[in-house]
Structure formats: C-alpha cells, structure tokens
Design a protein around this motif. Structure first.
Motif, PDB file in Angstrom:
ATOM      1  N   PRO A  45      21.839 -27.834 -73.280  1.00  0.00           N
ATOM      2  CA  PRO A  45      23.000 -28.118 -74.124  1.00  0.00           C
ATOM      3  C   PRO A  45      23.628 -26.827 -74.641  1.00  0.00           C
ATOM      4  CG  PRO A  45      21.143 -29.516 -74.735  1.00  0.00           C
ATOM      5  CD  PRO A  45      20.613 -28.484 -73.789  1.00  0.00           C
ATOM      6  N   ALA A  46      24.947 -26.786 -74.644  1.00  0.00           N
ATOM      7  CA  ALA A  46      25.654 -25.630 -75.194  1.00  0.00           C
ATOM      8  C   ALA A  46      25.653 -25.697 -76.717  1.00  0.00           C
ATOM      9  CB  ALA A  46      27.078 -25.590 -74.669  1.00  0.00           C
ATOM     10  N   THR A  47      25.772 -24.532 -77.344  1.00  0.00           N
ATOM     11  CA  THR A  47      25.862 -24.429 -78.801  1.00  0.00           C
ATOM     12  C   THR A  47      27.100 -23.620 -79.161  1.00  0.00           C
ATOM     13  OG1 THR A  47      24.637 -22.345 -79.007  1.00  0.00           O
ATOM     14  CG2 THR A  47      23.340 -24.382 -78.856  1.00  0.00           C
ATOM     15  N   GLU A  48      27.317 -23.453 -80.441  1.00  0.00           N
ATOM     16  CA  GLU A  48      28.470 -22.661 -80.884  1.00  0.00           C
ATOM     17  C   GLU A  48      28.365 -21.211 -80.417  1.00  0.00           C
ATOM     18  OE1 GLU A  48      31.157 -24.327 -82.246  1.00  0.00           O
ATOM     19  OE2 GLU A  48      29.735 -25.771 -81.454  1.00  0.00           O
ATOM     20  N   ASN A  49      27.159 -20.740 -80.159  1.00  0.00           N
ATOM     21  CA  ASN A  49      26.981 -19.374 -79.663  1.00  0.00           C
ATOM     22  C   ASN A  49      27.480 -19.209 -78.238  1.00  0.00           C
ATOM     23  OD1 ASN A  49      25.774 -18.562 -82.078  1.00  0.00           O
ATOM     24  ND2 ASN A  49      23.725 -19.154 -81.377  1.00  0.00           N
ATOM     25  N   ASP A  50      27.757 -20.330 -77.554  1.00  0.00           N
ATOM     26  CA  ASP A  50      28.182 -20.278 -76.157  1.00  0.00           C
ATOM     27  C   ASP A  50      29.703 -20.373 -75.987  1.00  0.00           C
ATOM     28  OD1 ASP A  50      25.529 -20.213 -74.960  1.00  0.00           O
ATOM     29  OD2 ASP A  50      25.331 -22.298 -75.637  1.00  0.00           O
ATOM     30  N   LEU A  51      30.462 -20.420 -77.082  1.00  0.00           N
ATOM     31  CA  LEU A  51      31.912 -20.602 -76.967  1.00  0.00           C
ATOM     32  C   LEU A  51      32.573 -19.472 -76.181  1.00  0.00           C
ATOM     33  CD1 LEU A  51      32.938 -22.000 -80.476  1.00  0.00           C
ATOM     34  CD2 LEU A  51      32.916 -23.211 -78.282  1.00  0.00           C
ATOM     35  N   ASP A  52      32.007 -18.294 -76.241  1.00  0.00           N
ATOM     36  CA  ASP A  52      32.583 -17.152 -75.520  1.00  0.00           C
ATOM     37  C   ASP A  52      31.831 -16.837 -74.224  1.00  0.00           C
ATOM     38  OD1 ASP A  52      34.564 -16.720 -77.473  1.00  0.00           O
ATOM     39  OD2 ASP A  52      33.146 -15.605 -78.723  1.00  0.00           O
ATOM     40  N   ALA A  53      30.947 -17.733 -73.809  1.00  0.00           N
ATOM     41  CA  ALA A  53      30.181 -17.500 -72.579  1.00  0.00           C
ATOM     42  C   ALA A  53      31.116 -17.453 -71.376  1.00  0.00           C
ATOM     43  CB  ALA A  53      29.140 -18.591 -72.397  1.00  0.00           C
ATOM     44  N   THR A  54      30.889 -16.507 -70.482  1.00  0.00           N
ATOM     45  CA  THR A  54      31.752 -16.346 -69.302  1.00  0.00           C
ATOM     46  C   THR A  54      31.073 -16.815 -68.020  1.00  0.00           C
ATOM     47  OG1 THR A  54      30.988 -14.060 -69.039  1.00  0.00           O
ATOM     48  CG2 THR A  54      32.997 -14.425 -70.340  1.00  0.00           C
ATOM     49  N   ARG A  55      29.808 -17.241 -68.111  1.00  0.00           N
ATOM     50  CA  ARG A  55      29.085 -17.718 -66.925  1.00  0.00           C
ATOM     51  C   ARG A  55      28.431 -19.062 -67.214  1.00  0.00           C
ATOM     52  NH1 ARG A  55      27.556 -14.560 -62.645  1.00  0.00           N
ATOM     53  NH2 ARG A  55      25.737 -15.932 -62.419  1.00  0.00           N
ATOM     54  N   ASP A  56      28.355 -19.879 -66.151  1.00  0.00           N
ATOM     55  CA  ASP A  56      27.559 -21.111 -66.172  1.00  0.00           C
ATOM     56  C   ASP A  56      28.042 -22.139 -67.181  1.00  0.00           C
ATOM     57  OD1 ASP A  56      25.872 -20.068 -64.186  1.00  0.00           O
ATOM     58  OD2 ASP A  56      24.637 -19.065 -65.688  1.00  0.00           O
ATOM     59  N   GLY A  57      29.321 -22.088 -67.548  1.00  0.00           N
ATOM     60  CA  GLY A  57      29.856 -23.050 -68.494  1.00  0.00           C
ATOM     61  C   GLY A  57      30.481 -24.257 -67.814  1.00  0.00           C
ATOM     62  N   TYR A  58      30.314 -25.428 -68.435  1.00  0.00           N
ATOM     63  CA  TYR A  58      30.915 -26.670 -67.936  1.00  0.00           C
ATOM     64  C   TYR A  58      31.257 -27.523 -69.147  1.00  0.00           C
ATOM     65  CZ  TYR A  58      31.224 -31.308 -65.743  1.00  0.00           C
ATOM     66  OH  TYR A  58      31.639 -32.550 -65.339  1.00  0.00           O
ATOM     67  N   GLY A  59      32.537 -27.931 -69.240  1.00  0.00           N
ATOM     68  CA  GLY A  59      32.920 -28.696 -70.420  1.00  0.00           C
ATOM     69  C   GLY A  59      34.367 -29.127 -70.405  1.00  0.00           C
ATOM     70  N   ILE A  60      35.053 -28.869 -71.512  1.00  0.00           N
ATOM     71  CA  ILE A  60      36.426 -29.332 -71.729  1.00  0.00           C
ATOM     72  C   ILE A  60      37.287 -28.166 -72.191  1.00  0.00           C
ATOM     73  CG2 ILE A  60      35.757 -31.715 -72.243  1.00  0.00           C
ATOM     74  CD1 ILE A  60      35.935 -31.017 -75.226  1.00  0.00           C
ATOM     75  N   ALA A  61      38.604 -28.372 -72.124  1.00  0.00           N
ATOM     76  CA  ALA A  61      39.527 -27.322 -72.566  1.00  0.00           C
ATOM     77  C   ALA A  61      40.784 -27.949 -73.134  1.00  0.00           C
ATOM     78  CB  ALA A  61      39.887 -26.397 -71.408  1.00  0.00           C
ATOM     79  N   LEU A  62      41.387 -27.242 -74.076  1.00  0.00           N
ATOM     80  CA  LEU A  62      42.666 -27.644 -74.662  1.00  0.00           C
ATOM     81  C   LEU A  62      43.601 -26.445 -74.607  1.00  0.00           C
ATOM     82  CD1 LEU A  62      43.961 -30.147 -76.030  1.00  0.00           C
ATOM     83  CD2 LEU A  62      43.289 -29.154 -78.222  1.00  0.00           C
ATOM     84  N   ILE A  63      44.824 -26.685 -74.159  1.00  0.00           N
ATOM     85  CA  ILE A  63      45.793 -25.614 -73.911  1.00  0.00           C
ATOM     86  C   ILE A  63      47.103 -25.984 -74.594  1.00  0.00           C
ATOM     87  CG2 ILE A  63      47.108 -24.433 -72.091  1.00  0.00           C
ATOM     88  CD1 ILE A  63      44.676 -25.184 -70.229  1.00  0.00           C
ATOM     89  N   SER A  64      47.723 -25.021 -75.285  1.00  0.00           N
ATOM     90  CA  SER A  64      48.947 -25.308 -76.043  1.00  0.00           C
ATOM     91  C   SER A  64      49.989 -24.215 -75.859  1.00  0.00           C
ATOM     92  CB  SER A  64      48.625 -25.450 -77.533  1.00  0.00           C
ATOM     93  OG  SER A  64      49.811 -25.597 -78.296  1.00  0.00           O
ATOM     94  N   ARG A  65      51.231 -24.632 -75.602  1.00  0.00           N
ATOM     95  CA  ARG A  65      52.353 -23.705 -75.585  1.00  0.00           C
ATOM     96  C   ARG A  65      52.801 -23.330 -76.997  1.00  0.00           C
ATOM     97  NH1 ARG A  65      55.933 -26.788 -70.936  1.00  0.00           N
ATOM     98  NH2 ARG A  65      55.175 -25.591 -69.137  1.00  0.00           N
TER      99      ARG A  65
END
Length: 257
Positions: A82-102
């Motif tokens: 399971p990912a934690t808040e410490n993984d928010l900036d992880a650049t490898r092995d991540g799988y999840g969701i994203a939100l993008i805003s103009r």
C-alpha cells in the motif's frame, strides 16, 4: 467549463499491451477537458515503459497543474505494498489516480481507503503457469479546490474496488469526506458500480448517463460524475471512441454566464 473522467487502463488497449505516449497524449488532448480525472495511472512502471502518464496528460491538456496519487507501490499484477503519504513524490513503481486542472489549484486533498483484507483470488500466470493469489488493492481519492471561471469548486477523482459492498462503503466514506471540503463539490471516477447504486451510496445526483464499459461494446455505466450541490446547467458531451483503454471517458460541460 468541461470536466472529464476516464479509466485509461495504464495507457493501453485490452488487445495491445504496448503503451504509446503519442497515442496516449492524442487521446487526452481530444477530450479537451479543463479538469480531468484519470484512473489506472502508471508512473515509472516497466509495463508502460517507465513513463509518467500524469505528466504526459498534463502536457496534453496544455501545461496544466496535476497531482498523481499512488494507491500502491510495486507491480500491480504481482508484488506490491500500500502507498502512503511518503510516496506522493515517488517516481518509480507507482499505480493509482490523477487529477489535472487548467485552472489554479488552491489546495490539494488526499483520502486513503482501506482494502478488503479477506479477499484472495487465484490467477494463473501464463508465462510460468504459477498461481498468484491476488489481493484487493487499497484505494485513494484526490481532490482539488480550484478557482474556476464559475467560482471556487472542489473536484475529486477516485477509483473504487470492484468488490460489491466494499465499494459501497468506500463511496459513503468518500462522500462524507468530500462534504467537509469547500463547495460546490463534484466527484468523478470509476466507481465500479451502476448508476442507481452510486447515487444511493453517495446521496448525490448523477450528471452523466450511458454505458461506459466495456469500451468495445458498452453494457454498464460504472464511470460517473456526481454532485450533491446546486450547480449551473450542464450537458453530457458525447466523444468518439478513443484509441485506447477498455472504458469510455465521461465528459460533462457546464454553461458559463
């Protein structure tokens, strides 16, 4: 103002395991979304060429601001944690969701949802014939409080479990959490449940309708845009069948003025 949600199947199609960043960017650009919620997003995964799909999508939207939130770290098909808040900036092995805003994001919010500890399912690996016992993945919600042309809104993205009952509890938890954030509020994502169940569990109304899965022959709507707040008039925008994923995107447009 246009909102969109899409489960992107980490940038591929069910028939084609390769991930083409040009094809992916082209599909994102075609949605022309001002705020875009994505599910099944990879960052630094070997199966998607170590690409940062959130960054590619943000560039395709037009240099938008974005937040990727991993739900797990590791190989989604094999070993992960399971990912934690410490993984928010992880650049490898991540799988999840994203939100993008103009539009400018005033604040980001993250909620983590527990998985079902009881669930185990056997899956036979084709290359080795070994049996892998698949666990239910933890889930996450990412929300942004955004200064939009229609005022300050909070818009959220999630991808709930496919386990019936567990996903209902996750949605109720998400709805309670979202009501504590600045309104009006909109929840988008793959909820893995039909529209009636989603409306009842969230105590919200749906701004979209129509089957979204499977993309090849849509039979059920499991991807939703929900709100419990008064909002300007909106209409659902029908988009052409994308070049990738096994889900159809859902696009909703709000009138301005």
């Amino acid at each position: 103002m246009r909102l969109a949600t899409w489960n992107i199947l980490h940038g591929r199609t069910p028939a084609d395991s390769s991930v083409d960043p040009v094809r992916f960017a082209r599909a994102i650009e075609a949605l022309d979304a001002d705020v875009l919620a994505l599910q099944e997003v990879d960052r630094g995964q070997p199966r998607s060429g170590m690409l940062d799909l959130t960054e590619i999508a943000a560039d395709a939207v037009g240099g938008a601001v974005s937040r990727f939130v991993p739900a797990i770290i590791g190989d989604p098909a094999r070993a992960w944690r399971p990912a934690t808040e410490n993984d928010l900036d992880a650049t490898r092995d991540g799988y999840g969701i994203a939100l993008i805003s103009r539009y400018p994001v005033l604040r980001w919010h993250v909620l983590r949802l527990a998985s079902s500890e009881r669930f185990r399912a056997p899956v036979r690996l084709p290359e080795t014939r070994d049996v892998l016992w698949v666990r239910d993945e933890p889930r996450a919600v990412v929300a942004a409080t955004i200064r939009t042309p229609l005022g300050v809104w909070t818009i959220a993205c999630t991808h709930l479990t496919f386990l019936q009952g567990v996903n209902t509890r996750q949605l109720r938890r998400t709805a309670r959490w979202l009501r504590q954030l600045p309104g009006p509020r909109v929840l988008m994502g793959d909820l893995n449940m039909p529209a009636g169940m989603a409306r009842r569990a969230s105590e919200a109304r749906s701004l979209s309708r129509g089957a979204t899965f499977p993309q090849s022959r849509p039979m059920v709507q499991i991807d939703h845009v929900l709100t419990a707040d008064p909002l300007p008039l909106s209409r659902q925008v029908r988009v052409p069948r994308p070049e990738l994923s096994d889900h159809m995107p859902v696009v909703v447009e709000f009138q301005q003025g």
